[in-house]
Design a protein around this motif. Sequence first.
Motif, PDB file in Angstrom:
ATOM      1  N   THR A 196       0.838  -1.216   0.000  1.00 28.81           N
ATOM      2  CA  THR A 196       0.000   0.000   0.000  1.00 28.81           C
ATOM      3  C   THR A 196       0.865   1.255   0.000  1.00 28.81           C
ATOM      4  OG1 THR A 196      -1.731  -1.210   1.178  1.00 28.81           O
ATOM      5  CG2 THR A 196      -1.830   1.196   1.242  1.00 28.81           C
ATOM      6  N   ARG A 197       1.930   1.252   0.798  1.00 27.29           N
ATOM      7  CA  ARG A 197       2.811   2.433   0.824  1.00 27.29           C
ATOM      8  C   ARG A 197       3.506   2.626  -0.515  1.00 27.29           C
ATOM      9  NH1 ARG A 197       3.983  -0.064   6.009  1.00 27.29           N
ATOM     10  NH2 ARG A 197       3.013   1.144   7.695  1.00 27.29           N
ATOM     11  N   GLN A 198       3.940   1.535  -1.145  1.00 20.03           N
ATOM     12  CA  GLN A 198       4.586   1.664  -2.446  1.00 20.03           C
ATOM     13  C   GLN A 198       3.614   2.182  -3.498  1.00 20.03           C
ATOM     14  OE1 GLN A 198       6.088  -2.261  -3.154  1.00 20.03           O
ATOM     15  NE2 GLN A 198       7.843  -2.032  -1.747  1.00 20.03           N
ATOM     16  N   ARG A 199       2.409   1.697  -3.494  1.00 17.17           N
ATOM     17  CA  ARG A 199       1.419   2.171  -4.468  1.00 17.17           C
ATOM     18  C   ARG A 199       1.056   3.630  -4.221  1.00 17.17           C
ATOM     19  NH1 ARG A 199      -2.910  -2.886  -4.875  1.00 17.17           N
ATOM     20  NH2 ARG A 199      -1.585  -4.260  -6.166  1.00 17.17           N
ATOM     21  N   ILE A 209      -2.734   6.730 -14.926  1.00 18.16           N
ATOM     22  CA  ILE A 209      -2.041   6.068 -13.822  1.00 18.16           C
ATOM     23  C   ILE A 209      -2.548   4.636 -13.663  1.00 18.16           C
ATOM     24  CG2 ILE A 209      -1.651   6.118 -11.336  1.00 18.16           C
ATOM     25  CD1 ILE A 209      -1.839   9.158 -11.474  1.00 18.16           C
ATOM     26  N   ALA A 210      -3.864   4.429 -13.781  1.00 14.16           N
ATOM     27  CA  ALA A 210      -4.418   3.079 -13.649  1.00 14.16           C
ATOM     28  C   ALA A 210      -3.869   2.151 -14.723  1.00 14.16           C
ATOM     29  CB  ALA A 210      -5.938   3.130 -13.715  1.00 14.16           C
ATOM     30  N   GLY A 211      -3.757   2.655 -15.953  1.00 11.74           N
ATOM     31  CA  GLY A 211      -3.208   1.821 -17.012  1.00 11.74           C
ATOM     32  C   GLY A 211      -1.736   1.535 -16.834  1.00 11.74           C
ATOM     33  N   GLN A 212      -0.976   2.500 -16.366  1.00 14.03           N
ATOM     34  CA  GLN A 212       0.463   2.301 -16.218  1.00 14.03           C
ATOM     35  C   GLN A 212       0.795   1.371 -15.053  1.00 14.03           C
ATOM     36  OE1 GLN A 212       2.702   5.936 -16.170  1.00 14.03           O
ATOM     37  NE2 GLN A 212       4.621   4.934 -15.518  1.00 14.03           N
ATOM     38  N   LEU A 213       0.069   1.484 -13.932  1.00 14.88           N
ATOM     39  CA  LEU A 213       0.351   0.662 -12.761  1.00 14.88           C
ATOM     40  C   LEU A 213      -0.425  -0.649 -12.742  1.00 14.88           C
ATOM     41  CD1 LEU A 213       0.483   3.387  -9.939  1.00 14.88           C
ATOM     42  CD2 LEU A 213       2.369   2.425 -11.277  1.00 14.88           C
ATOM     43  N   GLY A 214      -1.387  -0.798 -13.668  1.00 15.10           N
ATOM     44  CA  GLY A 214      -2.175  -2.026 -13.685  1.00 15.10           C
ATOM     45  C   GLY A 214      -3.141  -2.128 -12.527  1.00 15.10           C
ATOM     46  N   LEU A 215      -3.675  -0.991 -12.061  1.00 13.96           N
ATOM     47  CA  LEU A 215      -4.606  -0.977 -10.944  1.00 13.96           C
ATOM     48  C   LEU A 215      -5.989  -0.571 -11.423  1.00 13.96           C
ATOM     49  CD1 LEU A 215      -2.365   0.808  -8.288  1.00 13.96           C
ATOM     50  CD2 LEU A 215      -2.743  -1.647  -8.544  1.00 13.96           C
ATOM     51  N   ALA A 216      -6.989  -0.875 -10.615  1.00  9.27           N
ATOM     52  CA  ALA A 216      -8.338  -0.439 -10.933  1.00  9.27           C
ATOM     53  C   ALA A 216      -8.457   1.082 -10.747  1.00  9.27           C
ATOM     54  CB  ALA A 216      -9.348  -1.176 -10.045  1.00  9.27           C
ATOM     55  N   ARG A 217      -9.373   1.680 -11.460  1.00  9.01           N
ATOM     56  CA  ARG A 217      -9.525   3.136 -11.400  1.00  9.01           C
ATOM     57  C   ARG A 217      -9.938   3.585 -10.005  1.00  9.01           C
ATOM     58  NH1 ARG A 217     -14.038   5.433 -15.271  1.00  9.01           N
ATOM     59  NH2 ARG A 217     -15.214   4.068 -13.865  1.00  9.01           N
ATOM     60  N   ASN A 218     -10.836   2.851  -9.365  1.00 11.78           N
ATOM     61  CA  ASN A 218     -11.272   3.247  -8.024  1.00 11.78           C
ATOM     62  C   ASN A 218     -10.134   3.115  -7.014  1.00 11.78           C
ATOM     63  OD1 ASN A 218     -13.839   3.837  -8.919  1.00 11.78           O
ATOM     64  ND2 ASN A 218     -14.637   1.782  -8.464  1.00 11.78           N
ATOM     65  N   VAL A 265      -6.908   3.584  -7.671  1.00 16.12           N
ATOM     66  CA  VAL A 265      -6.042   4.750  -7.889  1.00 16.12           C
ATOM     67  C   VAL A 265      -6.685   5.998  -7.305  1.00 16.12           C
ATOM     68  CG1 VAL A 265      -4.958   6.193  -9.646  1.00 16.12           C
ATOM     69  CG2 VAL A 265      -5.013   3.713  -9.929  1.00 16.12           C
ATOM     70  N   ARG A 266      -7.995   6.133  -7.458  1.00 13.28           N
ATOM     71  CA  ARG A 266      -8.682   7.325  -6.937  1.00 13.28           C
ATOM     72  C   ARG A 266      -8.599   7.354  -5.403  1.00 13.28           C
ATOM     73  NH1 ARG A 266     -13.027   6.602  -9.380  1.00 13.28           N
ATOM     74  NH2 ARG A 266     -12.652   8.032 -11.120  1.00 13.28           N
ATOM     75  N   ARG A 267      -8.747   6.174  -4.747  1.00 15.84           N
ATOM     76  CA  ARG A 267      -8.652   6.126  -3.289  1.00 15.84           C
ATOM     77  C   ARG A 267      -7.241   6.456  -2.819  1.00 15.84           C
ATOM     78  NH1 ARG A 267     -10.456   1.548  -2.871  1.00 15.84           N
ATOM     79  NH2 ARG A 267      -8.582   0.328  -2.478  1.00 15.84           N
ATOM     80  N   LEU A 268      -6.236   5.987  -3.528  1.00 17.83           N
ATOM     81  CA  LEU A 268      -4.858   6.301  -3.177  1.00 17.83           C
ATOM     82  C   LEU A 268      -4.554   7.774  -3.384  1.00 17.83           C
ATOM     83  CD1 LEU A 268      -3.115   3.188  -4.767  1.00 17.83           C
ATOM     84  CD2 LEU A 268      -3.250   3.683  -2.331  1.00 17.83           C
ATOM     85  N   ALA A 269      -5.152   8.371  -4.414  1.00 18.43           N
ATOM     86  CA  ALA A 269      -4.885   9.782  -4.700  1.00 18.43           C
ATOM     87  C   ALA A 269      -5.543  10.698  -3.669  1.00 18.43           C
ATOM     88  CB  ALA A 269      -5.387  10.123  -6.108  1.00 18.43           C
ATOM     89  N   ARG A 270      -6.676  10.288  -3.137  1.00 22.88           N
ATOM     90  CA  ARG A 270      -7.382  11.144  -2.178  1.00 22.88           C
ATOM     91  C   ARG A 270      -6.701  11.150  -0.811  1.00 22.88           C
ATOM     92  NH1 ARG A 270     -13.622   9.258  -3.415  1.00 22.88           N
ATOM     93  NH2 ARG A 270     -13.913  10.428  -5.374  1.00 22.88           N
ATOM     94  N   ALA A 271      -5.988  10.061  -0.467  1.00 24.01           N
ATOM     95  CA  ALA A 271      -5.342   9.970   0.847  1.00 24.01           C
ATOM     96  C   ALA A 271      -4.067  10.810   0.848  1.00 24.01           C
ATOM     97  CB  ALA A 271      -5.024   8.515   1.173  1.00 24.01           C
TER      98      ALA A 271
END
Length: 536
Positions: free
Chosen positions: A293-296, A313-322, A324-330
């Motif tokens: 989680t810290r690395q992401r 960012i979701a496409g580059q890291l291979g993560l779901a859009r939601n 990435v959005r949760r990580l960006a808000r924190a």
Amino acid sequence: MSLSPLFNLFFPHLVGLDISRAYRHSRTVHITAATTTRAARRPTCATPSGRVHSRYERRLTDTPASGQETLIHLYVRKFFCDHTACEQKIFAEQVPGLTHRYARRTPHLTELLTHLALALGGRAGARLTARLAAAVSRMTLLRLILATPDPEPDVPRVLGVDDFALLKGHVYGTLLVDVDTHRPVDLLETRTAEALQNWLTARPGVEVICRDRAGCYADGAAQGAPNAVHVADRWHLWKNLAEAVERVVARHRERLGHRRQPAATDPHPDGPTGEPIDRRPSPPRQGWIAQRTRQRHAAVHDLLAQGRTIMEIAGQLGLARNTVRRLARAATAEELLARNGTGKRPTLLQPFDPYLRQRFREGCTNAVALWREIRAQGYRGGCTSVRDHIRPWRAAAPAREPRPERLTVREVTAWITRHPDALDEDQRVALTDVLSHCPELERLRCQVSGFAQLMTDRRGHDLEGWMRSACEAKIAELDSFVSGLRRDLDAVRAGLTLPYSSGVVEGHVNRLKMLKRQMYGRAKPDLLRKRVLLAA
């Protein structure tokens, strides 16, 4: 080619052949050999012949050499048979100890694979042969087991008989064991009196038969070996008595009393404070999930600083859009890893928190009762939320006085049927207390102790006196046990007198169960019989 003494030492079965070449290719050792005899005898008529018809090459797999597969290229000849009575005029010569008709393995390798198959079965044996550089399939191993002839059965003097499950609850077979040699004798596919009778009739000479008190075995043994002495198994006798004891104890379960409890200690010596739970900040979470989680979080915020969008960012890291959005808000990764509920939205329980704390301090700790009270005040949530809300408070509450546990039926049964020297002090005191409150259990214990003395000292001649004493105790379950003994009295008396028992048979039944599990329970009776008899 002259053979070195070392070659003769490792390949003694090739002595007498003309070895022309020995080389290694990949992980296989190849040996080229030819026969040196001038004549051969036909196996059927034993007529020698020296007229050669032709020559051909046979390939035989031999036992591994230093972890390498060994392949023998053997050049043999075909001869004409001059015997006029033989229908087959051409035959191939065989090398004693090395070849058989149509065989592709040497007898040494066949014997090795057969022992592996008998010990491990098909799949496990095939996995091991691959490690031994002699890989064969599981079906080959099973065919080797089925092709192995049965051992010559010796008529045992003392025969043990017991049943086993081919399909538990539906299909049962019979296992016969020589009690003197501790080896299985035969495996019958059915559990019937006729099957045992036929087996004993075909093999006269059995003098003693150890069995349980099943009716089918008693009838079959009596008809197949009328002069044999029947011995009832002592373990089954004690098991039947223990079952009768358990039924008696179960009738008096209300009078068993409570288990003695050690002095209880309060895990919270200061007692409840009545104050809200002190939520101290917990240490940072560890583990691979927290590290990921810290690395992401760091990667997402680095890309955001570069001006990337959420979708990029979701496409580059291979993560779901939601995600990435949760990580960006924190703002920090610790917000996502927090366990104490900080930063959450107000819950429906927040207005009722003071009331719940007050009722909890007053002693109402039942979540369902608290939920019903606040629901009457307008709470619209569920009972689970209330239970989760008060769970941290329970840890700070003083431990309740433990309720005394009642003694169980199985505990008291075990104490009565166990040797008195095997009981510790607490068990001995508890049993004495139980027996003092129930005279029938005291009489039962005396009868159990008397039967144990008969069985231990092999005093079968005193059995009749014990049965009269058991009937005088006026215990219905004990009367039923005595009635069962009278139906097979001679076998029971012999079981309490002679040194024979069915313990060795029970051991082989357990081994048979292991073989069935090893073959995933799919061994048919013919294959199971081979493994039981040949691998013993």
